[in-house]
Design an enzyme around this catalytic site. Sequence first.
Site, PDB file in Angstrom:
ATOM      1  N   LYS A 209       3.615  -2.759  11.027  1.00  0.00           N
ATOM      2  CA  LYS A 209       2.944  -3.987  10.558  1.00  0.00           C
ATOM      3  C   LYS A 209       3.453  -5.167  11.394  1.00  0.00           C
ATOM      4  O   LYS A 209       3.671  -5.023  12.580  1.00  0.00           O
ATOM      5  CB  LYS A 209       3.165  -4.193   9.062  1.00  0.00           C
ATOM      6  CG  LYS A 209       2.763  -2.970   8.239  1.00  0.00           C
ATOM      7  CD  LYS A 209       2.736  -3.227   6.767  1.00  0.00           C
ATOM      8  CE  LYS A 209       2.347  -1.952   6.042  1.00  0.00           C
ATOM      9  NZ  LYS A 209       2.183  -2.121   4.624  1.00  0.00           N
TER      10      LYS A 209
ATOM     11  N   HIS B  17      -6.645   0.007   8.258  1.00  0.00           N
ATOM     12  CA  HIS B  17      -5.575  -0.088   7.261  1.00  0.00           C
ATOM     13  C   HIS B  17      -6.043  -0.999   6.122  1.00  0.00           C
ATOM     14  O   HIS B  17      -6.767  -1.963   6.355  1.00  0.00           O
ATOM     15  CB  HIS B  17      -4.297  -0.645   7.897  1.00  0.00           C
ATOM     16  CG  HIS B  17      -3.139  -0.600   6.964  1.00  0.00           C
ATOM     17  ND1 HIS B  17      -2.902  -1.582   6.035  1.00  0.00           N
ATOM     18  CD2 HIS B  17      -2.170   0.338   6.786  1.00  0.00           C
ATOM     19  CE1 HIS B  17      -1.829  -1.262   5.321  1.00  0.00           C
ATOM     20  NE2 HIS B  17      -1.362  -0.099   5.764  1.00  0.00           N
TER      21      HIS B  17
HETATM   22  C1  PEP Z   1       1.266   1.380   4.532  1.00  0.00           C
HETATM   23  O1  PEP Z   1       1.266   0.178   4.327  1.00  0.00           O
HETATM   24  O2  PEP Z   1       0.367   1.927   5.176  1.00  0.00           O
HETATM   25  C2  PEP Z   1       2.343   2.186   4.003  1.00  0.00           C
HETATM   26  C3  PEP Z   1       2.221   3.478   3.985  1.00  0.00           C
HETATM   27  O3  PEP Z   1       3.433   1.474   3.580  1.00  0.00           O
HETATM   28  P1  PEP Z   1       4.601   1.972   2.605  1.00  0.00           P
HETATM   29  O4  PEP Z   1       5.068   3.330   3.068  1.00  0.00           O
HETATM   30  O5  PEP Z   1       5.647   0.936   2.785  1.00  0.00           O
HETATM   31  O6  PEP Z   1       4.021   2.009   1.240  1.00  0.00           O
END
Ligand code: PEP
Length: 257
Positions: free
Chosen positions: A11, A95
């Site tokens: 991210k 996403h």
């Molecule tokens: C995501 O945001 O795609 C994700 C999988 O994050 P997390 O593993 O932190 O929930």
Amino acid sequence: MKKIFIGTNWKMHKTIKEGQEYCRELNRIARDKDERMQLFIIPPYTSLTTLRDELDSSILLGAQNMHWEDEGPFTGEISPSMLKEIGVDLVELGHSERRQYYNENDIDLNKKVHAALGKEMIPLLCIGEKLEDKEMSISEESLSIQLKICLKNISSSQAKNVLIAYEPVWAIGAGGTEAPADYVHKMHDHIRKVLVELFGDIGQDIKILFGGSVNRGNAIDYLKGSNVNGLFIGRSAWDLEKFEPILNDIEQFLQLN
Ligand code: PEP
């Protein structure tokens, strides 16, 4: 040899320097891992060129988004050719944060999937139902719609190069709730069914990854699903002190299976 894909989207985190340190360490960790474990990382755009040089070629490098056109008056966007020029292997598309905050929709995502395949980059297509869908018992319908639109007019021979990340929106990020493994397995079975409907036998070979609050306590339970072909991890993979034990557990799991 059937591969499982394990990777992380950073991210909007990590400077170039932090990314370099992460990659040096990940290269070391990856060296003694089972070859069936295909690792990938998805850093911010600004780090891609530097990390292409830093990362072992056995680990795939991904971008977090791209436009579908190769050039044009699209201020702030990055094109498929630009990513290809850097040597990016994979592009994350759709996403839930992009869908939620930047209005990405399935029709545009379909153009992006075509564009990525056209440049021989792997599209990592993210799909997932919202909490409202789950509460209305229409999770499967929501996933079917996303798959059918995003993969429209993709041929079976192209489809084998697509990766799907199933990420229930309600399970992602700091406010997310961990999804029960049996629920995840059921959704993956449904996704497989749709992929076979769309692409025949090739649909059996398309990798379906799970993402959403994956951590050391639940990773292996998710991987036990026969249609779970990998994990897409956020927070638990950003710090290698947390990620390495998960990778070690997966290594053991692969040795036993
Ligand atoms: C995501 O945001 O795609 C994700 C999988 O994050 P997390 O593993 O932190 O929930």
